[in-house]
Design a protein around this motif. Structure first.
Motif, short mmCIF file in Angstrom:
data_model
loop_
_atom_site.label_atom_id
_atom_site.label_comp_id
_atom_site.label_asym_id
_atom_site.label_seq_id
_atom_site.Cartn_x
_atom_site.Cartn_y
_atom_site.Cartn_z
N THR A 290 73.45 -63.33 -16.17
CA THR A 290 74.80 -62.88 -16.66
C THR A 290 75.06 -62.55 -17.98
O THR A 290 75.56 -61.88 -18.38
CB THR A 290 75.64 -64.52 -16.69
OG1 THR A 290 74.86 -65.49 -17.73
CG2 THR A 290 75.78 -64.84 -15.00
N GLN A 314 77.40 -60.03 -17.30
CA GLN A 314 78.62 -60.04 -18.03
C GLN A 314 78.45 -59.74 -19.73
O GLN A 314 79.37 -59.35 -20.20
CB GLN A 314 79.25 -61.58 -18.07
CG GLN A 314 79.52 -61.94 -16.66
CD GLN A 314 80.12 -63.51 -16.54
OE1 GLN A 314 80.74 -63.79 -17.54
NE2 GLN A 314 80.08 -64.05 -15.51
N HIS A 336 81.11 -56.47 -13.42
CA HIS A 336 81.52 -57.91 -14.14
C HIS A 336 81.41 -57.68 -15.59
O HIS A 336 81.51 -58.44 -16.37
CB HIS A 336 80.85 -58.94 -13.51
CG HIS A 336 80.84 -58.99 -11.91
ND1 HIS A 336 82.16 -59.35 -11.42
CD2 HIS A 336 79.98 -58.83 -11.20
CE1 HIS A 336 82.00 -59.34 -10.19
NE2 HIS A 336 80.77 -59.13 -9.97
#
Length: 465
Positions: A290, A314, A336
């Motif tokens: 992430t 992210q 994302h």
């Protein structure tokens, strides 16, 4: 704080051997030094004899010593303060532990002895401190541990031995610490561990090994830790690193001169700043990552779309990675992504289809590049401002740049052959407009200089007349 705390200090005639001379004593009333749990100006020498009040002082939960010189913790400290839970004696010149040091310390939960002069942790010294949860011994002069140094600390959860002088540790150093969660060994001289050193620390979740001398790190050492959250290997010499964990939430390996990184298993956050990586880490399960920070690595242009496997990103930091262009489809899978940093590169312009899949972007840092002013204006108006995305301004001195667009530095280019900012997302009309604007600006700059020269000549004539 109203209590009697009598300190009797022997004079220089008091020796460690029996000399037969009577010692001269002086009494110090501690209420003159302590108020509301804060004690200042306390002095206890290594050979001083300390007498505490014969009556226990209840409900004193915390003591902090400031601007004090205390060579050793008084023996009856915890009998005098039976309710004491937190003791802070940082930067107090503490030199030694003396048995029985922690008798009566069953209520003590946090002990902070950082920035002192401790050289050794004797065996079984913590007997009596059975409920200690936090122990900080950072910034001392510790060189060795014994297998029984931490005996009795069965409830300990946080241990800091950072910034000492350890070169090696015994196999059983941490065996008694079954509930240990956070272990900080940063800033020592460690280069290897005995195999099995962490086998009894099944609850270990954070391990800091930064600023040591590891050339190789064996992830097999942490094979029994199912809940590992953070491993910090920063500032070691790990040129080629391979990690094999079932799951680790965060790996930090900054400033390691790393050339290659391979991670098997699941990892969620990677911080790899200031290394020598020329390619992104090889991670078979890259879709679970992430956060990826590879700032200050010589990655250059990301050819072949190496981010295609990092579909769950992210946060992505590509600052100062030597990019002078970005391929059109490089962020195609990053739907994302919330934060993107491409600052401090050599980017002139980008193709607008790059941004088409960044639907979740909230923070976009692109300062400290070589932006063309026309492209930058379009980027601001059609993407950054339109989507209300946060960005950062430049700090470059105004005389060194052509213009600022919303605080971001840019330069004009009058040579039409170097115009590359149209891309597929810009119309021919927009391109022509940008070129014309540049030509007009260049022409106006020349005219302006001539007018300045003419006005200067007129002023000189006026002065003569």
């Amino acid at each position: 704080m109203k209590f009697l705390f009598l300190l009797a200090c022997a004079t220089a005639v008091l020796h460690t051997h029996y000399s037969g001379h009577a010692a001269q004593l002086r009494r110090v009333w501690m209420q003159d030094h302590c108020h509301h749990g804060i004690c200042t100006g306390v002095e206890i020498g290594r050979n001083d004899y300390v007498i505490l009040s014969q009556m226990p002082i209840a409900k004193q939960l915390m003591l902090t010593f400031l601007n004090s010189s205390i060579a050793k913790i008084p023996h009856l400290m915890f009998d005098t303060f039976p309710d004491l839970q937190v003791l802070r004696m940082e930067n107090c010149s503490v030199e030694v532990f003396e048995k029985p040091q922690f008798e009566g310390a069953s209520n003590l939960m946090s002990l902070f002895l950082g920035h002192n002069k401790l050289r050794d942790i004797p065996k079984n010294i913590f007997l009596g401190a059975d409920n200690l949860h936090t122990l900080h011994l950072n910034h001392n002069q510790l060189r060795t541990l014994h297998n029984s140094s931490f005996h009795a600390l069965k409830e300990l959860q946080e241990l800091s031995l950072a910034d000492n002088q350890f070169e090696q540790l015994p196999l059983g150093a941490f065996t008694p610490l079954r509930k240990l969660i956070d272990l900080n060994l940063g800033g020592n001289r460690l280069s290897a561990f005995p195999r099995g050193i962490f086998d009894r620390n099944l609850n270990l979740t954070r391990l800091n090994l930064a600023r040591n001398r590891f050339v190789v790190f064996e992830s097999e050492l942490l094979k029994l830790q199912p809940h590992l959250k953070q491993l910090d290997l920063s500032s070691n010499e790990l040129h080629d690193l391979t990690l094999n964990f079932a799951v680790v939430e965060s790996v930090l390996a900054n400033n390691c001169d790393m050339r290659k990184l391979t991670i098997y298993g699941y990892v969620y956050e990677l911080e790899l700043r200031n290394n020598s990586l020329r390619e992104l880490p090889h991670i078979p399960h890259a879709g679970n990552v992430t956060s990826l920070d590879v700032a200050h690595n010589p990655l250059g242009t990301l050819q072949g779309n190496p981010l295609r496997r990092f579909t769950g990103l992210q946060r992505l930091n590509l600052s100062a990675t030597g990019m002078n262009e970005i391929q059109e489809d490089v962020f195609k899978k990053q739907t994302h992504l919330k934060l993107l940093d491409i600052s401090a590169n050599s980017l002139y312009n980008l193709k607008f289809p790059i941004f088409s899949n960044l639907k979740s972007l909230q923070y976009f840092y692109f300062q400290e590049n070589n932006w063309n002013c026309d492209f930058l204006q379009l980027l601001m108006n059609s993407f950054v401002k339109k989507r209300d995305i946060s960005f950062m301004e430049d700090t470059t001195e105004p005389e060194l740049v052509d213009e600022y667009v919303d605080g971001v530095v840019c330069w004009y280019e009058s040579n039409k052959n170097t115009k590359k900012c149209s891309g597929e997302g810009l119309s021919e009309a927009a391109l022509e407009l940008a070129i014309v604007r540049n030509d007009i600006k260049s022409f106006m700059e020349v005219v302006e200089k001539k007018f300045v020269k003419v006005y200067r000549m007129l002023d000189e004539l006026k002065m003569r007349l």
